[in-house]
Design a protein around this motif. Sequence first.
Motif, PDB file in Angstrom:
ATOM      1  N   ASP A   1      68.863  32.883 -53.099  1.00 29.15           N
ATOM      2  CA  ASP A   1      68.011  31.704 -53.299  1.00 29.15           C
ATOM      3  C   ASP A   1      68.818  30.529 -52.757  1.00 29.15           C
ATOM      4  OD1 ASP A   1      66.051  29.975 -54.220  1.00 29.15           O
ATOM      5  OD2 ASP A   1      66.561  30.202 -56.339  1.00 29.15           O
ATOM      6  N   TYR A   2      68.264  29.819 -51.791  1.00 25.55           N
ATOM      7  CA  TYR A   2      69.059  28.771 -51.151  1.00 25.55           C
ATOM      8  C   TYR A   2      68.295  27.465 -51.003  1.00 25.55           C
ATOM      9  CZ  TYR A   2      66.480  29.585 -46.767  1.00 25.55           C
ATOM     10  OH  TYR A   2      65.499  29.689 -45.812  1.00 25.55           O
ATOM     11  N   CYS A   3      69.087  26.410 -50.813  1.00 32.78           N
ATOM     12  CA  CYS A   3      68.544  25.086 -50.508  1.00 32.78           C
ATOM     13  C   CYS A   3      69.224  24.621 -49.228  1.00 32.78           C
ATOM     14  CB  CYS A   3      68.844  24.126 -51.652  1.00 32.78           C
ATOM     15  SG  CYS A   3      68.278  22.449 -51.323  1.00 32.78           S
TER      16      CYS A   3
ATOM     17  N   ALA B   1      77.596  32.159 -55.061  1.00 31.33           N
ATOM     18  CA  ALA B   1      76.524  31.326 -55.598  1.00 31.33           C
ATOM     19  C   ALA B   1      77.122  30.032 -56.124  1.00 31.33           C
ATOM     20  CB  ALA B   1      75.798  32.068 -56.708  1.00 31.33           C
TER      21      ALA B   1
ATOM     22  N   ARG C   1      58.125  29.275 -56.789  1.00 30.34           N
ATOM     23  CA  ARG C   1      58.751  28.012 -57.184  1.00 30.34           C
ATOM     24  C   ARG C   1      57.722  27.144 -57.871  1.00 30.34           C
ATOM     25  NH1 ARG C   1      63.914  28.034 -54.577  1.00 30.34           N
ATOM     26  NH2 ARG C   1      63.801  29.488 -52.851  1.00 30.34           N
TER      27      ARG C   1
ATOM     28  N   ARG D   1      64.165  23.461 -58.174  1.00 29.94           N
ATOM     29  CA  ARG D   1      64.869  24.024 -57.015  1.00 29.94           C
ATOM     30  C   ARG D   1      64.979  25.545 -57.087  1.00 29.94           C
ATOM     31  NH1 ARG D   1      70.059  22.056 -54.761  1.00 29.94           N
ATOM     32  NH2 ARG D   1      70.904  23.099 -56.590  1.00 29.94           N
ATOM     33  N   GLU D   2      65.342  26.048 -58.242  1.00 35.76           N
ATOM     34  CA  GLU D   2      65.622  27.479 -58.359  1.00 35.76           C
ATOM     35  C   GLU D   2      64.316  28.289 -58.385  1.00 35.76           C
ATOM     36  OE1 GLU D   2      66.881  25.105 -60.278  1.00 35.76           O
ATOM     37  OE2 GLU D   2      69.046  25.190 -59.948  1.00 35.76           O
TER      38      GLU D   2
ATOM     39  N   MET E   1      72.163  28.995 -54.059  1.00 39.53           N
ATOM     40  CA  MET E   1      71.925  28.809 -55.497  1.00 39.53           C
ATOM     41  C   MET E   1      72.077  30.122 -56.256  1.00 39.53           C
ATOM     42  SD  MET E   1      68.857  25.994 -55.564  1.00 39.53           S
ATOM     43  CE  MET E   1      67.652  26.908 -54.594  1.00 39.53           C
ATOM     44  N   ALA E   2      71.791  31.223 -55.585  1.00 38.44           N
ATOM     45  CA  ALA E   2      71.957  32.546 -56.198  1.00 38.44           C
ATOM     46  C   ALA E   2      72.096  33.555 -55.082  1.00 38.44           C
ATOM     47  CB  ALA E   2      70.752  32.891 -57.073  1.00 38.44           C
TER      48      ALA E   2
ATOM     49  N   MET F   1      68.938  24.798 -64.266  1.00 40.73           N
ATOM     50  CA  MET F   1      67.791  24.418 -63.440  1.00 40.73           C
ATOM     51  C   MET F   1      67.955  22.969 -63.024  1.00 40.73           C
ATOM     52  SD  MET F   1      65.790  27.120 -63.537  1.00 40.73           S
ATOM     53  CE  MET F   1      64.001  26.875 -63.511  1.00 40.73           C
TER      54      MET F   1
END
Lengths: 105, 105
Positions: free
Chosen positions: A97-99, A76, B24, B11-12, A57-58, A1
């Motif tokens: 799951d993204y940023c 990922a 989130r 973030r995740e 991220m995933a 995390m």
Amino acid sequence: MSEFNNVTIVREANVYFDGAVTSRKVVFADGSYKTLGIMMPGDYEFGTEAAEIMEMMAGEVEVLLPGETEWKAIPAGESFEVPANSKFGIKVKTIADYCCTYITE
Amino acid sequence: MSEFNNVTIVREANVYFDGAVTSRKVVFADGSYKTLGIMMPGDYEFGTEAAEIMEMMAGEVEVLLPGETEWKAIPAGESFEVPANSKFGIKVKTIADYCCTYITE
């Protein structure tokens, strides 16, 4: 995390593709911003205004970047970049799951 | 649109029901926290640890609260409360954007 500290978050989600893609905007002290988002399985095309760095991220995705003819798997933990004012395709195989970082220099 | 300032965001995403519900975590300076989440259409049951105030920012839902026998519609803009250590049912008719406040006194 991992986390972002001392940020502002817009409460309301951005909703695309009937909710199959959603994101929330995070604004940093210097005015720059990112979005944290979820993509459900499916095939999508996105247009960019600013250039973007998409960190996955995933999830399992493949992307078709501007000027490319072959889809590329992005595992990922890895990122891909998209130029400003362009389009890219993305095939989401498992919930992603993204940023997304916007480069607005 | 409204926003939370000077917060930390993890973030995740938290992922439930194979991604049909994602959220989130947002942490405030006093250590309290909320989650911002999306529920895709479907029927869900959630258990609580802390008491929760669920504010529906968008979407049409009905909830079955602990001790109740009738489902109750919660329009966008309204909230419902759930006691600690309990369960509630929720039927999501259209994609729902929510803000959940945890009461951890």
